[in-house]
Scaffold this motif. Structure first.
Motif, PDB file in Angstrom:
ATOM      1  N   LEU A 123      50.765   3.623   5.544  1.00  0.00           N
ATOM      2  CA  LEU A 123      50.178   4.256   6.611  1.00  0.00           C
ATOM      3  C   LEU A 123      50.062   5.639   6.382  1.00  0.00           C
ATOM      4  CD1 LEU A 123      49.484   3.721   9.551  1.00  0.00           C
ATOM      5  CD2 LEU A 123      51.420   4.630  10.114  1.00  0.00           C
ATOM      6  N   TYR A 124      48.746   6.192   6.473  1.00  0.00           N
ATOM      7  CA  TYR A 124      48.490   7.587   6.513  1.00  0.00           C
ATOM      8  C   TYR A 124      48.135   8.135   7.684  1.00  0.00           C
ATOM      9  CZ  TYR A 124      48.425   7.450   1.180  1.00  0.00           C
ATOM     10  OH  TYR A 124      48.574   7.324  -0.106  1.00  0.00           O
ATOM     11  N   TRP A 125      47.969   9.570   7.920  1.00  0.00           N
ATOM     12  CA  TRP A 125      47.508  10.015   9.189  1.00  0.00           C
ATOM     13  C   TRP A 125      46.760  11.020   9.069  1.00  0.00           C
ATOM     14  CZ3 TRP A 125      51.700  13.416  12.171  1.00  0.00           C
ATOM     15  CH2 TRP A 125      50.890  13.873  13.293  1.00  0.00           C
ATOM     16  N   VAL A 126      45.657  11.241   9.793  1.00  0.00           N
ATOM     17  CA  VAL A 126      44.687  12.368  10.051  1.00  0.00           C
ATOM     18  C   VAL A 126      44.665  13.087  11.676  1.00  0.00           C
ATOM     19  CG1 VAL A 126      42.351  13.440   9.976  1.00  0.00           C
ATOM     20  CG2 VAL A 126      43.221  11.725   8.416  1.00  0.00           C
ATOM     21  N   GLN A 127      45.303  13.958  11.640  1.00  0.00           N
ATOM     22  CA  GLN A 127      45.452  14.538  13.123  1.00  0.00           C
ATOM     23  C   GLN A 127      44.176  15.631  13.157  1.00  0.00           C
ATOM     24  OE1 GLN A 127      46.900  13.637  15.457  1.00  0.00           O
ATOM     25  NE2 GLN A 127      48.098  15.300  16.774  1.00  0.00           N
ATOM     26  N   LEU A 168      54.417  15.207  19.016  1.00  0.00           N
ATOM     27  CA  LEU A 168      54.789  13.832  19.482  1.00  0.00           C
ATOM     28  C   LEU A 168      54.815  12.624  18.558  1.00  0.00           C
ATOM     29  CD1 LEU A 168      53.880  13.739  23.504  1.00  0.00           C
ATOM     30  CD2 LEU A 168      56.026  13.742  22.530  1.00  0.00           C
ATOM     31  N   MET A 169      53.212  12.583  18.058  1.00  0.00           N
ATOM     32  CA  MET A 169      52.881  11.884  16.938  1.00  0.00           C
ATOM     33  C   MET A 169      53.568  11.821  15.753  1.00  0.00           C
ATOM     34  SD  MET A 169      50.832   9.155  16.581  1.00  0.00           S
ATOM     35  CE  MET A 169      49.654   9.286  17.383  1.00  0.00           C
ATOM     36  N   MET A 170      53.914  13.174  15.382  1.00  0.00           N
ATOM     37  CA  MET A 170      54.977  13.441  14.148  1.00  0.00           C
ATOM     38  C   MET A 170      56.258  12.663  14.239  1.00  0.00           C
ATOM     39  SD  MET A 170      54.886  14.896  11.031  1.00  0.00           S
ATOM     40  CE  MET A 170      53.864  16.182  10.870  1.00  0.00           C
ATOM     41  N   ARG A 184      50.755  10.401   3.263  1.00  0.00           N
ATOM     42  CA  ARG A 184      50.033  11.658   3.207  1.00  0.00           C
ATOM     43  C   ARG A 184      49.469  11.986   4.579  1.00  0.00           C
ATOM     44  NH1 ARG A 184      47.315  13.047  -2.373  1.00  0.00           N
ATOM     45  NH2 ARG A 184      48.625  11.755  -3.828  1.00  0.00           N
ATOM     46  N   ILE A 185      49.363  13.193   5.254  1.00  0.00           N
ATOM     47  CA  ILE A 185      49.055  13.685   6.385  1.00  0.00           C
ATOM     48  C   ILE A 185      48.292  14.510   6.167  1.00  0.00           C
ATOM     49  CG2 ILE A 185      49.858  14.790   8.393  1.00  0.00           C
ATOM     50  CD1 ILE A 185      52.637  13.417   7.923  1.00  0.00           C
ATOM     51  N   ALA A 186      47.028  14.513   6.840  1.00  0.00           N
ATOM     52  CA  ALA A 186      46.099  15.904   6.976  1.00  0.00           C
ATOM     53  C   ALA A 186      45.973  16.231   8.442  1.00  0.00           C
ATOM     54  CB  ALA A 186      44.747  15.418   6.474  1.00  0.00           C
TER      55      ALA A 186
END
Length: 303
Positions: A123-127, A168-170, A184-186
């Protein structure tokens, strides 16, 4: 050919599930053009026979899907998410998107959502969130105001919404990320975080706040192989600048930078942000931050 359709696909992100928040669109009300090609600078889909400009989150989702990722889009509007899924899956040529209508400001909703995510892929994440994540409505869609005209609630809401939604998401994602071999997070901030201007009292403050949060997260998490990148776009053609009132405010701001926008306002396509994040997510190095502006925009990195 639509710019979304012309993006060259790849398998660079195949086998990854990427969360993308803040996915949406709005009706196209003004056409800006690239100063080199002369082509429209927005990315669009057709909904109910009307052209809609994609926002940054939606365009990111499309670019990541074109590069092989399974993309999970998040927004508060189930109708927009359904339309986006249909359009992106058609452009990509296969069903590659998922979506959840979610209020990122509600702690229990975020917790339940993260617990329900499948574990079949890394899982990666783009906020990518702004005022659209909450209930506050900007007058004339214009965050660029003289200091004496800034409502107190705008100052409070623009910073609080972005920071709360991100934290909250983090907080809920970190246990999952710590178990992965690599995450990886952007976090999409803005060039407004590092370059000031007179009409930027609230906007620069909010973007600066999330930018510093992202920096702190980067320093705290890299030792766990969780690599955080701050993405700082300049002006992006999402429809936010279509309103003549916003355009006039931008011209006032541009006078501080030798009036370059008096003759021609230029904005980058939102897919450019998606292309930058694809690079960040596939590079062999950890890229702490990446700045991007449209051709013709002021490229200064500080006030």
């Amino acid at each position: 050919m639509n710019r979304l359709e012309s993006i060259v696909g790849s398998k660079r992100l195949e086998g990854k599930r990427i969360l993308v928040t803040g996915c949406g669109y709005r009706p196209a009300a003004h056409i800006f053009q690239d100063i080199v090609s002369g082509e429209p600078s927005h990315d669009s889909i057709i909904v109910d026979e009307k052209e809609m400009k994609l926002n940054i989150g939606s365009a990111i989702a499309c670019v990541l899907a074109k590069n092989g990722a399974t993309v999970h889009m998040i927004s508060t509007s189930p109708e927009k998410l359904k339309n986006l899924k249909q359009s992106i899956d058609t452009i990509v040529g296969k069903a590659t998107t998922e979506f959840t209508a979610l209020n990122l400001l509600e702690e229990e909703e975020v917790r339940t959502f993260v617990k329900g995510l499948p574990n079949d892929k890394p899982l990666y994440w783009v906020q990518s969130v702004g005022l659209g994540a909450g209930s506050y409505k900007l007058k004339d869609d214009n965050p660029y105001l003289p200091l004496e005209e800034i409502p107190l609630e705008l100052l409070e809401q623009e910073s609080q919404i972005v920071l709360r939604a991100t934290h909250l998401m983090m907080r809920e994602l970190l246990p999952r990320f710590r178990k992965q071999k690599e995450s990886r997070i952007a976090i999409v901030s803005s060039m407004s975080a590092i370059r000031g201007y007179s009409y930027g009292g609230t906007h620069c403050a909010a973007k600066g706040a999330i930018d510093r949060y992202a920096n702190a997260a980067m320093l705290a998490l890299y030792k766990h192989n969780i690599f955080v990148t701050t993405i700082r776009p300049g002006g992006i053609d999402t429809g936010m600048y279509d309103n003549p009132i916003v355009q006039e405010a931008i011209m006032v701001v541009s006078d501080e930078y030798k009036g370059q926008y008096r003759q021609h306002q230029t904005y980058a396509p939102p897919t450019s942000v998606g292309e930058a994040i694809t690079y960040v997510f596939t590079a062999s190095a950890h890229i702490p931050s990446l700045n991007l502006v449209a051709k013709g925009q002021m490229p200064n990195e500080g006030s």
